[in-house]
Scaffold this motif. Structure first.
Motif, PDB file in Angstrom:
ATOM      1  N   LYS A  80      18.188  -1.287 -23.753  1.00  0.00           N
ATOM      2  CA  LYS A  80      19.115  -1.479 -22.626  1.00  0.00           C
ATOM      3  C   LYS A  80      19.430  -2.961 -22.415  1.00  0.00           C
ATOM      4  O   LYS A  80      20.572  -3.338 -22.176  1.00  0.00           O
ATOM      5  CB  LYS A  80      18.520  -0.896 -21.343  1.00  0.00           C
ATOM      6  N   ILE A  81      18.402  -3.796 -22.510  1.00  0.00           N
ATOM      7  CA  ILE A  81      18.581  -5.241 -22.311  1.00  0.00           C
ATOM      8  C   ILE A  81      19.514  -5.817 -23.368  1.00  0.00           C
ATOM      9  O   ILE A  81      20.445  -6.553 -23.059  1.00  0.00           O
ATOM     10  CB  ILE A  81      17.209  -5.948 -22.304  1.00  0.00           C
ATOM     11  N   GLU A  82      19.269  -5.475 -24.619  1.00  0.00           N
ATOM     12  CA  GLU A  82      20.114  -5.992 -25.700  1.00  0.00           C
ATOM     13  C   GLU A  82      21.542  -5.458 -25.593  1.00  0.00           C
ATOM     14  O   GLU A  82      22.502  -6.197 -25.820  1.00  0.00           O
ATOM     15  CB  GLU A  82      19.502  -5.660 -27.054  1.00  0.00           C
ATOM     16  N   ALA A  83      21.707  -4.202 -25.215  1.00  0.00           N
ATOM     17  CA  ALA A  83      23.045  -3.615 -25.074  1.00  0.00           C
ATOM     18  C   ALA A  83      23.845  -4.290 -23.963  1.00  0.00           C
ATOM     19  O   ALA A  83      25.070  -4.365 -24.033  1.00  0.00           O
ATOM     20  CB  ALA A  83      22.935  -2.114 -24.816  1.00  0.00           C
ATOM     21  N   ALA A  84      23.153  -4.813 -22.963  1.00  0.00           N
ATOM     22  CA  ALA A  84      23.824  -5.468 -21.840  1.00  0.00           C
ATOM     23  C   ALA A  84      24.003  -6.972 -22.055  1.00  0.00           C
ATOM     24  O   ALA A  84      24.452  -7.681 -21.159  1.00  0.00           O
ATOM     25  CB  ALA A  84      23.052  -5.206 -20.546  1.00  0.00           C
TER      26      ALA A  84
END
Length: 123
Positions: A80-84
């Motif tokens: 989630k962090i990398e996708a955001a």
């Protein structure tokens, strides 16, 4: 009601308030209230706080306090962090008591995520 002599509020520098808001809304479902162009308060984070416009960032390399989140599933939270738009600055590693990783959000401040669960125990 605020509890006497406990941590009550955090203020974090941000080089880009809009990017910080978008990131933390997407990854952690925080909500924001803007107070002018240079400050935004957040809630729904476990503790309330705010981001203030600054050319500086929070970083362990400069001795800043490290805000650490908890996750039941480190790998899913990392995705989630990398996708955001977050960047992993210390990949998942073990330490006595659990595992964690550190990341910077798009405006440059550093945070960490930890879990006391192993990969097989993750929910």
């Amino acid at each position: 009601m605020s509890k006497h002599e406990t941590i009550n509020y955090l203020e974090i520098p941000s080089r880009n308030l809009a990017a910080s808001k978008a990131f933390f809304s997407a990854v952690f479902d925080w909500t924001f209230t803007d107070y002018g162009l240079e400050y935004t308060a957040f809630s729904n984070a476990g503790i309330d706080g705010g981001f203030y416009a600054s050319d500086l960032t929070a970083s362990t390399e400069t001795g800043s306090v490290l805000v650490v989140f908890y996750s039941h599933n480190l790998e899913a939270t990392q995705i989630k962090i990398e996708a955001a738009g977050g960047m992993i600055v210390k990949p998942i590693f073990s330490f006595p008591g659990g595992r964690r990783f550190q990341f910077t959000e798009p405006a440059g401040s550093e945070f960490a995520i930890w879990s006391d669960l192993t990969v097989n125990e993750s929910i």
